[in-house]
Motif scaffolding. Structure first.
Motif, short mmCIF file in Angstrom:
data_model
loop_
_atom_site.label_atom_id
_atom_site.label_comp_id
_atom_site.label_asym_id
_atom_site.label_seq_id
_atom_site.Cartn_x
_atom_site.Cartn_y
_atom_site.Cartn_z
N GLN A 116 0.83 -1.21 0.00
CA GLN A 116 0.00 0.00 0.00
C GLN A 116 0.86 1.26 0.00
OE1 GLN A 116 -3.23 0.37 -0.42
NE2 GLN A 116 -3.47 -1.84 -0.63
N ALA A 117 2.02 1.21 0.68
CA ALA A 117 2.93 2.36 0.69
C ALA A 117 3.46 2.63 -0.72
CB ALA A 117 4.09 2.10 1.66
N LEU A 118 3.80 1.56 -1.46
CA LEU A 118 4.26 1.73 -2.84
C LEU A 118 3.16 2.30 -3.72
CD1 LEU A 118 6.24 -1.61 -3.29
CD2 LEU A 118 7.21 0.69 -3.29
N ILE A 119 1.94 1.84 -3.53
CA ILE A 119 0.81 2.36 -4.31
C ILE A 119 0.57 3.83 -3.99
CG2 ILE A 119 -1.69 2.19 -4.62
CD1 ILE A 119 -1.37 -0.86 -4.27
N ARG A 120 0.65 4.17 -2.69
CA ARG A 120 0.45 5.57 -2.29
C ARG A 120 1.54 6.46 -2.89
NH1 ARG A 120 -0.97 3.34 2.74
NH2 ARG A 120 1.13 3.72 3.53
N GLU A 121 2.77 5.96 -2.90
CA GLU A 121 3.87 6.76 -3.46
C GLU A 121 3.63 7.04 -4.94
OE1 GLU A 121 8.70 6.45 -4.29
OE2 GLU A 121 7.68 4.91 -3.12
N THR A 122 3.23 6.01 -5.68
CA THR A 122 2.94 6.19 -7.10
C THR A 122 1.78 7.15 -7.30
OG1 THR A 122 3.74 3.96 -7.61
CG2 THR A 122 2.30 5.00 -9.24
N ASP A 148 2.22 13.83 -23.11
CA ASP A 148 2.44 12.62 -23.90
C ASP A 148 3.59 11.81 -23.33
OD1 ASP A 148 2.81 10.77 -26.04
OD2 ASP A 148 4.24 12.15 -26.95
N HIS A 149 4.71 12.48 -23.03
CA HIS A 149 5.89 11.79 -22.50
C HIS A 149 5.57 11.12 -21.17
CE1 HIS A 149 9.82 11.26 -20.56
NE2 HIS A 149 10.31 11.21 -21.78
N PHE A 150 4.82 11.81 -20.32
CA PHE A 150 4.50 11.26 -19.01
C PHE A 150 3.65 10.00 -19.13
CE2 PHE A 150 1.61 10.98 -15.34
CZ PHE A 150 2.53 10.81 -14.32
N LEU A 151 2.60 10.05 -19.95
CA LEU A 151 1.72 8.90 -20.07
C LEU A 151 2.42 7.71 -20.72
CD1 LEU A 151 -1.64 10.56 -21.21
CD2 LEU A 151 -1.13 9.58 -18.98
N ASN A 152 3.22 7.97 -21.73
CA ASN A 152 3.76 6.89 -22.54
C ASN A 152 5.10 6.37 -22.03
OD1 ASN A 152 3.54 5.15 -24.76
ND2 ASN A 152 4.87 6.44 -25.99
N ARG A 153 5.96 7.26 -21.50
CA ARG A 153 7.32 6.84 -21.15
C ARG A 153 7.59 6.78 -19.66
NH1 ARG A 153 11.33 9.76 -25.56
NH2 ARG A 153 10.11 9.31 -27.42
N GLU A 154 6.76 7.43 -18.85
CA GLU A 154 6.98 7.41 -17.40
C GLU A 154 5.94 6.56 -16.69
OE1 GLU A 154 7.69 11.20 -15.50
OE2 GLU A 154 8.36 12.08 -17.38
N ARG A 158 6.31 2.72 -14.82
CA ARG A 158 6.18 2.80 -13.37
C ARG A 158 5.09 1.87 -12.86
NH1 ARG A 158 5.40 8.72 -11.41
NH2 ARG A 158 7.44 8.85 -12.41
N LEU A 159 3.94 1.87 -13.52
CA LEU A 159 2.85 0.99 -13.09
C LEU A 159 3.19 -0.47 -13.34
CD1 LEU A 159 -0.33 2.95 -14.26
CD2 LEU A 159 0.46 2.61 -11.92
N SER A 160 3.85 -0.76 -14.46
CA SER A 160 4.24 -2.14 -14.74
C SER A 160 5.24 -2.65 -13.71
CB SER A 160 4.83 -2.25 -16.15
OG SER A 160 3.86 -1.93 -17.13
N ASN A 161 6.21 -1.82 -13.35
CA ASN A 161 7.18 -2.23 -12.32
C ASN A 161 6.52 -2.42 -10.97
OD1 ASN A 161 9.34 -2.20 -14.09
ND2 ASN A 161 9.89 -0.08 -13.66
#
Length: 252
Positions: A116-122, A148-154, A158-161
């Motif tokens: 939950q801490a990791l989810i909150r950080e994201t 665009d860069h944030f949605l596609n490259r960041e 981040r969510l996959s990791n």
């Protein structure tokens, strides 16, 4: 459908707003009765009810033509900013809700607290740029290219990791338990890890859909911002005090 989406994405340029450098220089908070132009939580310009203008807390008296321009500007922001914010928020909510549903009821209390801490950080990192709460929308200072860069490259990596780290840890703990009690562990192990990959695929596919939507609307979004910039320039010519708070701009 998924194969078609992948094919479309392969045909798109890496940056869907490659020819559009329009940006918001200030953060924008859109509420039912007001719009605020902000930096570091401080409000510099506020529009109330689309007709009243305050600059650094001081009310600015407007004539009929000023008020008409302000209404056009305010209503344009009200249509545009929530659409941008919702597009981004829908993508991240899909990813986080998928991860949370997979983690529900699994692991020890300490593991749950760590996940939950990791989810909150994201979530916190994301909400520094986009917020949708009821009828309130916040968009941090950024260009369309940066969105665009944030949605596609960041966001997608981040969510996959996060999915691999949290859900993978759950299945790792389950494998350890199964090794001690289940002679048919190998079959269960393969099934479990397939679930992790399916979750990551679901997150990536959901964000890819948002990128397709963003690409489809890119020319429209850019044109809307140029129109807002024109109205803003007209307002600044009539109200010089606004010139030092240039919200919609074109980056060089």
């Amino acid at each position: 459908m998924k194969a078609l989406l992948v094919l479309l994405l392969c045909c798109f340029p890496v940056t869907v707003f490659a020819d559009c450098n329009m940006a918001f220089r200030y953060g924008l908070l859109i509420g039912p009765d007001h719009i605020r132009f902000m930096q570091n939580t401080r409000t510099y310009v506020q529009i109330n009810h689309d007709t009243q203008l305050f600059v650094v807390g001081e009310w600015v008296q407007l004539d009929a033509e000023d008020t008409e321009l302000l209404q056009q500007y305010s209503q344009g922001l009200r249509k545009f900013v929530p659409e941008i914010v919702s597009l981004a928020v829908d993508g991240v909510e899909l990813g986080l809700s998928s991860i949370e549903s997979m983690l529900s009821g699994l692991g020890s209390k300490s593991q749950q607290a760590e996940w939950q801490a990791l989810i909150r950080e994201t979530t916190f990192q994301f909400m520094s740029r986009f917020v949708r709460t009821g009828e309130y929308f916040y968009l941090a200072p950024q260009s369309l290219n940066e969105l665009d860069h944030f949605l596609n490259r960041e966001l997608k990596p981040r969510l996959s990791n996060l999915a691999r780290h949290t859900v993978g840890a759950v299945w790792g703990a389950l494998r350890d338990a199964l090794r001690q009690s289940d002679s048919n562990f190998e079959r269960t192990d393969n099934q479990d890890w397939q679930s992790v990959e399916q979750l990551v695929d679901k997150i990536s596919f959901g964000l890819d859909e948002k990128m397709v939507e963003l690409e489809a609307k890119s020319a429209l979004f850019c044109q809307r911002m140029r129109e807002l910039d024109e109205i803003e320039t007209a307002l600044q010519q009539r109200i010089p005090l606004l010139s030092q708070y240039d919200v919609v701009t074109e980056k060089n």
